[in-house]
Design a protein around this motif. Structure first.
Motif, PDB file in Angstrom:
ATOM      1  N   UNK A   1      10.866  46.344 -35.486  1.00 53.73           N
ATOM      2  CA  UNK A   1      10.067  45.400 -34.699  1.00 53.73           C
ATOM      3  C   UNK A   1      10.500  43.959 -34.952  1.00 53.73           C
ATOM      4  N   UNK A   2      10.437  43.164 -33.892  1.00 50.90           N
ATOM      5  CA  UNK A   2      10.762  41.730 -33.967  1.00 50.90           C
ATOM      6  C   UNK A   2       9.457  40.937 -34.062  1.00 50.90           C
TER       7      UNK A   2
ATOM      8  N   UNK B   1      10.123  37.217 -24.067  1.00 50.76           N
ATOM      9  CA  UNK B   1       9.761  38.525 -23.522  1.00 50.76           C
ATOM     10  C   UNK B   1      10.758  38.966 -22.457  1.00 50.76           C
ATOM     11  N   UNK B   2      11.154  38.041 -21.599  1.00 50.43           N
ATOM     12  CA  UNK B   2      12.142  38.407 -20.565  1.00 50.43           C
ATOM     13  C   UNK B   2      13.449  38.875 -21.206  1.00 50.43           C
ATOM     14  N   UNK B   3      13.899  38.175 -22.238  1.00 46.52           N
ATOM     15  CA  UNK B   3      15.130  38.572 -22.922  1.00 46.52           C
ATOM     16  C   UNK B   3      14.949  39.910 -23.622  1.00 46.52           C
ATOM     17  N   UNK B   4      13.781  40.103 -24.248  1.00 43.80           N
ATOM     18  CA  UNK B   4      13.491  41.354 -24.948  1.00 43.80           C
ATOM     19  C   UNK B   4      13.465  42.536 -23.982  1.00 43.80           C
ATOM     20  N   UNK B   5      12.833  42.360 -22.843  1.00 41.50           N
ATOM     21  CA  UNK B   5      12.727  43.465 -21.878  1.00 41.50           C
ATOM     22  C   UNK B   5      14.062  43.732 -21.181  1.00 41.50           C
ATOM     23  N   UNK B   6      14.887  42.708 -21.061  1.00 42.26           N
ATOM     24  CA  UNK B   6      16.172  42.869 -20.366  1.00 42.26           C
ATOM     25  C   UNK B   6      17.263  43.460 -21.263  1.00 42.26           C
ATOM     26  N   UNK B   7      17.076  43.365 -22.569  1.00 45.04           N
ATOM     27  CA  UNK B   7      18.124  43.823 -23.509  1.00 45.04           C
ATOM     28  C   UNK B   7      18.297  45.335 -23.472  1.00 45.04           C
TER      29      UNK B   7
END
Length: 287
Positions: free
Chosen positions: A257-258, A281-287
């Protein structure tokens, strides 16, 4: 009546998108949907004593740039029917039923405060539904201080009445200049929607949700180590409602977890730092 994703206009924003309803689990649930038809859907689960108009428009607009976003009223909340559940497990069952009625498959789940309790429960009991998980301003079952949320909240709610200020000023933000400025800006954003506003929270909902929160704080710890999903944990570093140490505890217990703790921020840290939160969040969901 539920409407298909195609009704969403590219120029629509959170304060303009209509309130819809859908039948699930024997009652009617109110929800709003924003964003394109493509992409893994994001489902937002709200905090205690919150309806659809208590969701920060900046966060939804930011997340909906490249994926569909759904925000739901719990049973008994706002324009949803029925009586508010008094357990987190029952709330989770309702949300799973709504997700099925909406025809959603795998989702990305974002839970804020009370919504974070529900999101954990869903992920543990229905891991097949959740691709990625964001837990904001929340804590684990049996977490430090969660059973005392009512004791912490009551005096600050009374302070809000006496000072003619929204209690979220004191519950969600620090008393520093930065905190007060962030509180004022957040509360103004919540008032931006002028038409088709949600029904207000009732005292009954307040008390029934508090019962669910207190029970969550007293129940045995869950096996968060079994969550085999990417997880982002976010909070302010001075949360007095769900103490910030709970965020650190969850991040330690959930594999990989981050964790992000915003400085000089309380329970509403993601609202105070909404731009950074959306970007993360956008970067996390896109990764």
């Amino acid at each position: 009546m539920s409407q298909p994703a195609s009704h969403i206009r590219a120029t629509e924003t959170w304060i303009e998108t209509p309130t819809l309803t859908i039948e699930a689990a024997g009652t009617t649930f109110a929800y709003r949907r924003l964003g394109p038809a493509q992409g893994v859907p994001v489902v937002l689960l709200n905090h205690w004593v919150a309806n659809l108009d208590d969701i920060d428009p900046r966060i939804v607009d930011g997340l909906a740039r490249d994926r569909p976003v759904y925000a739901l009223d719990y049973r008994g909340v706002g324009k949803s029917g029925g009586d508010a559940p008094t357990t987190i497990a029952a709330m989770a069952e309702d949300i799973v039923a709504v997700i099925a009625s909406l025809g959603l498959g795998t989702i990305d789940l974002i839970g804020v405060s009370l919504g974070g309790f529900v999101a954990q429960q869903i992920t543990l009991t229905r891991p097949d539904l959740v691709r990625k998980l964001v837990l904001a301003g929340t804590g684990p079952a049996g977490g430090t201080g969660i059973a005392r949320v009512g004791a912490v909240a009551w005096p600050l709610m009374i302070k809000g009445l006496l000072t003619l200020k929204d209690p979220k000023t004191y519950l969600f933000f620090t008393s520093t200049a930065n905190g007060r400025q962030a509180a004022k800006a957040f509360l103004l954003r919540l008032k931006a929607r002028k038409i088709d506003r949600d029904a207000p929270i009732t005292p009954t909902v307040f008390l029934r949700q508090l019962k669910a929160i207190t029970a969550w704080g007293r129940q045995p710890a869950q096996d968060l180590g079994s969550i085999a999903k990417p997880v982002l944990v976010a909070n302010g570093d001075r949360d007095i409602m769900v103490p910030s140490e709970n965020s650190a505890d969850m991040a330690r217990r959930i594999p990989g977890a981050e964790l992000v703790l915003y400085p000089d921020a309380g329970h509403g840290g993601i609202f105070q730092y909404h731009e950074d939160f959306v970007q993360r969040v956008r970067a996390f969901l896109a990764a």
